[in-house]
Design a protein around this motif. Structure first.
Motif, PDB file in Angstrom:
ATOM      1  N   TYR A   1       0.901  -1.342  -0.020  1.00  0.00           N
ATOM      2  CA  TYR A   1       0.023   0.008  -0.054  1.00  0.00           C
ATOM      3  C   TYR A   1       0.940   1.251  -0.098  1.00  0.00           C
ATOM      4  O   TYR A   1       1.697   1.445  -0.884  1.00  0.00           O
ATOM      5  CB  TYR A   1      -0.925   0.031   1.201  1.00  0.00           C
ATOM      6  CG  TYR A   1      -1.999   0.984   0.992  1.00  0.00           C
ATOM      7  CD1 TYR A   1      -2.917   0.632  -0.082  1.00  0.00           C
ATOM      8  CD2 TYR A   1      -2.468   1.812   1.957  1.00  0.00           C
ATOM      9  CE1 TYR A   1      -3.951   1.657  -0.193  1.00  0.00           C
ATOM     10  CE2 TYR A   1      -3.571   2.642   1.981  1.00  0.00           C
ATOM     11  CZ  TYR A   1      -4.306   2.483   0.640  1.00  0.00           C
ATOM     12  OH  TYR A   1      -5.341   3.310   0.461  1.00  0.00           O
ATOM     13  N   CYS A   2       0.604   2.174   0.988  1.00  0.00           N
ATOM     14  CA  CYS A   2       1.476   3.167   0.946  1.00  0.00           C
ATOM     15  C   CYS A   2       2.100   3.392   2.243  1.00  0.00           C
ATOM     16  O   CYS A   2       1.942   2.514   3.160  1.00  0.00           O
ATOM     17  CB  CYS A   2       0.656   4.443   0.824  1.00  0.00           C
ATOM     18  SG  CYS A   2      -0.302   5.048   2.220  1.00  0.00           S
ATOM     19  N   CYS A   3       3.016   4.394   2.501  1.00  0.00           N
ATOM     20  CA  CYS A   3       3.006   5.076   3.816  1.00  0.00           C
ATOM     21  C   CYS A   3       4.530   4.292   4.476  1.00  0.00           C
ATOM     22  O   CYS A   3       4.706   4.432   5.634  1.00  0.00           O
ATOM     23  CB  CYS A   3       2.145   5.049   4.761  1.00  0.00           C
ATOM     24  SG  CYS A   3       0.440   5.710   4.017  1.00  0.00           S
ATOM     25  N   VAL A   4       5.296   3.619   3.727  1.00  0.00           N
ATOM     26  CA  VAL A   4       6.242   2.984   4.082  1.00  0.00           C
ATOM     27  C   VAL A   4       7.819   3.740   3.866  1.00  0.00           C
ATOM     28  O   VAL A   4       7.764   4.553   2.955  1.00  0.00           O
ATOM     29  CB  VAL A   4       6.698   1.479   3.577  1.00  0.00           C
ATOM     30  CG1 VAL A   4       8.057   0.900   3.930  1.00  0.00           C
ATOM     31  CG2 VAL A   4       5.768   0.611   3.900  1.00  0.00           C
ATOM     32  N   ASP A   5       8.511   3.958   4.920  1.00  0.00           N
ATOM     33  CA  ASP A   5       9.618   4.678   4.929  1.00  0.00           C
ATOM     34  C   ASP A   5       9.314   6.210   4.800  1.00  0.00           C
ATOM     35  O   ASP A   5      10.069   6.822   4.290  1.00  0.00           O
ATOM     36  CB  ASP A   5      10.669   4.424   3.583  1.00  0.00           C
ATOM     37  CG  ASP A   5      11.366   2.951   3.883  1.00  0.00           C
ATOM     38  OD1 ASP A   5      11.258   2.606   5.024  1.00  0.00           O
ATOM     39  OD2 ASP A   5      11.387   2.295   2.785  1.00  0.00           O
ATOM     40  N   LYS A   6       8.541   6.688   5.318  1.00  0.00           N
ATOM     41  CA  LYS A   6       8.161   8.304   5.447  1.00  0.00           C
ATOM     42  C   LYS A   6       8.317   8.825   6.920  1.00  0.00           C
ATOM     43  O   LYS A   6       8.309   9.775   6.951  1.00  0.00           O
ATOM     44  CB  LYS A   6       6.614   8.340   4.955  1.00  0.00           C
ATOM     45  CG  LYS A   6       6.178   7.831   3.389  1.00  0.00           C
ATOM     46  CD  LYS A   6       7.380   8.611   2.432  1.00  0.00           C
ATOM     47  CE  LYS A   6       7.056   8.279   1.134  1.00  0.00           C
ATOM     48  NZ  LYS A   6       7.936   8.726   0.195  1.00  0.00           N
TER      49      LYS A   6
ATOM     50  N   LEU B   1     -10.186  10.165   2.477  1.00  0.00           N
ATOM     51  CA  LEU B   1      -9.069  10.044   3.257  1.00  0.00           C
ATOM     52  C   LEU B   1      -7.821  10.330   2.467  1.00  0.00           C
ATOM     53  O   LEU B   1      -7.800   9.466   1.440  1.00  0.00           O
ATOM     54  CB  LEU B   1      -9.044   8.575   4.103  1.00  0.00           C
ATOM     55  CG  LEU B   1     -10.132   8.389   4.924  1.00  0.00           C
ATOM     56  CD1 LEU B   1     -11.582   8.048   4.035  1.00  0.00           C
ATOM     57  CD2 LEU B   1      -9.855   6.886   5.504  1.00  0.00           C
ATOM     58  N   LEU B   2      -7.033  11.446   2.953  1.00  0.00           N
ATOM     59  CA  LEU B   2      -5.865  11.506   2.256  1.00  0.00           C
ATOM     60  C   LEU B   2      -4.542  11.369   3.169  1.00  0.00           C
ATOM     61  O   LEU B   2      -4.500  11.847   4.293  1.00  0.00           O
ATOM     62  CB  LEU B   2      -6.062  13.239   2.123  1.00  0.00           C
ATOM     63  CG  LEU B   2      -4.459  13.523   1.503  1.00  0.00           C
ATOM     64  CD1 LEU B   2      -4.154  13.152  -0.086  1.00  0.00           C
ATOM     65  CD2 LEU B   2      -4.466  15.207   1.207  1.00  0.00           C
ATOM     66  N   ALA B   3      -3.589  10.521   2.666  1.00  0.00           N
ATOM     67  CA  ALA B   3      -2.554  10.135   3.337  1.00  0.00           C
ATOM     68  C   ALA B   3      -1.317  11.226   3.004  1.00  0.00           C
ATOM     69  O   ALA B   3      -1.342  11.258   1.596  1.00  0.00           O
ATOM     70  CB  ALA B   3      -2.147   8.744   3.240  1.00  0.00           C
ATOM     71  N   SER B   4      -0.700  11.635   3.864  1.00  0.00           N
ATOM     72  CA  SER B   4       0.482  12.639   3.341  1.00  0.00           C
ATOM     73  C   SER B   4       1.564  12.514   4.259  1.00  0.00           C
ATOM     74  O   SER B   4       1.570  12.255   5.502  1.00  0.00           O
ATOM     75  CB  SER B   4       0.043  14.080   3.181  1.00  0.00           C
ATOM     76  OG  SER B   4      -0.632  14.580   4.241  1.00  0.00           O
ATOM     77  N   SER B   5       2.866  13.019   3.708  1.00  0.00           N
ATOM     78  CA  SER B   5       3.946  12.873   4.638  1.00  0.00           C
ATOM     79  C   SER B   5       4.854  14.263   4.133  1.00  0.00           C
ATOM     80  O   SER B   5       4.810  14.814   3.069  1.00  0.00           O
ATOM     81  CB  SER B   5       4.846  11.634   4.272  1.00  0.00           C
ATOM     82  OG  SER B   5       6.267  11.802   4.812  1.00  0.00           O
ATOM     83  N   LYS B   6       5.496  14.757   4.991  1.00  0.00           N
ATOM     84  CA  LYS B   6       6.223  15.955   5.044  1.00  0.00           C
ATOM     85  C   LYS B   6       7.700  15.919   5.402  1.00  0.00           C
ATOM     86  O   LYS B   6       7.826  15.392   6.460  1.00  0.00           O
ATOM     87  CB  LYS B   6       5.461  17.312   5.795  1.00  0.00           C
ATOM     88  CG  LYS B   6       6.197  18.598   5.723  1.00  0.00           C
ATOM     89  CD  LYS B   6       5.493  19.528   6.266  1.00  0.00           C
ATOM     90  CE  LYS B   6       6.060  20.910   6.202  1.00  0.00           C
ATOM     91  NZ  LYS B   6       5.356  22.077   6.899  1.00  0.00           N
TER      92      LYS B   6
ATOM     93  N   ASP C   1       1.868  14.074  -0.985  1.00  0.00           N
ATOM     94  CA  ASP C   1       0.504  13.142  -1.000  1.00  0.00           C
ATOM     95  C   ASP C   1       0.680  11.868  -1.570  1.00  0.00           C
ATOM     96  O   ASP C   1       1.241  11.728  -2.371  1.00  0.00           O
ATOM     97  CB  ASP C   1      -0.666  13.856  -1.944  1.00  0.00           C
ATOM     98  CG  ASP C   1      -0.976  15.250  -1.477  1.00  0.00           C
ATOM     99  OD1 ASP C   1      -0.840  15.387  -0.154  1.00  0.00           O
ATOM    100  OD2 ASP C   1      -1.745  15.712  -2.047  1.00  0.00           O
ATOM    101  N   LEU C   2       0.386  10.986  -0.510  1.00  0.00           N
ATOM    102  CA  LEU C   2       0.878   9.652  -0.796  1.00  0.00           C
ATOM    103  C   LEU C   2      -0.430   8.527  -1.532  1.00  0.00           C
ATOM    104  O   LEU C   2       0.035   7.856  -2.173  1.00  0.00           O
ATOM    105  CB  LEU C   2       1.259   8.779   0.642  1.00  0.00           C
ATOM    106  CG  LEU C   2       2.497   9.803   1.161  1.00  0.00           C
ATOM    107  CD1 LEU C   2       2.756   8.835   2.489  1.00  0.00           C
ATOM    108  CD2 LEU C   2       3.721   9.509   0.201  1.00  0.00           C
TER     109      LEU C   2
END
Length: 117
Positions: A81-86, A98-103, A110-111
């Motif tokens: 899926y998303c969100c690994v190594d962030k 639902l919005l996944a994001s990383s800064k 946006d992921l």
């Protein structure tokens, strides 16, 4: 560098414009239930963790706001899926989905975006 060596953080944020209803959040992994949480508009709930030695760490969440409901993978080390190594991933729960994001270093990425069921 995030991932299995460094600490990871998942943030769930109530991003609704209306504060008429609280956002219900329930997240868990295969071995840890993080409990139920009710978030008012603008409130956040977060947890931090390290990936397990088998590199199978996954956190699933269920959110509900009135009649809108969604189950989703908030973090899945398998990378499916998303969100690994962030490092820090923020899931903003909004009227449209639902919005996944990383800064990282002041650059927002946006992921993933998920629609309500």
């Amino acid at each position: 560098m995030a991932g299995w060596l460094a600490e990871n953080t998942v943030v769930i944020k109530n991003g609704f414009r209306s504060n008429a209803k609280s956002l219900y959040v329930h997240c868990h992994s295969t071995d840890k239930d993080l409990g139920e949480h009710w978030l008012a508009r603008g409130q956040k709930y977060s947890w931090s963790f390290n990936v397990n030695i088998w590199m199978t760490t996954r956190f699933d969440c269920y959110v509900q706001w009135g009649s809108k409901k969604k189950s989703f993978k908030a973090y899945d080390f398998s990378g499916y899926y998303c969100c690994v190594d962030k490092g820090i991933v923020t899931w903003t729960i909004r009227e449209d989905g639902l919005l996944a994001s990383s800064k990282e270093k002041d650059i927002k990425e946006d992921l993933a975006f998920l629609h309500w069921n």
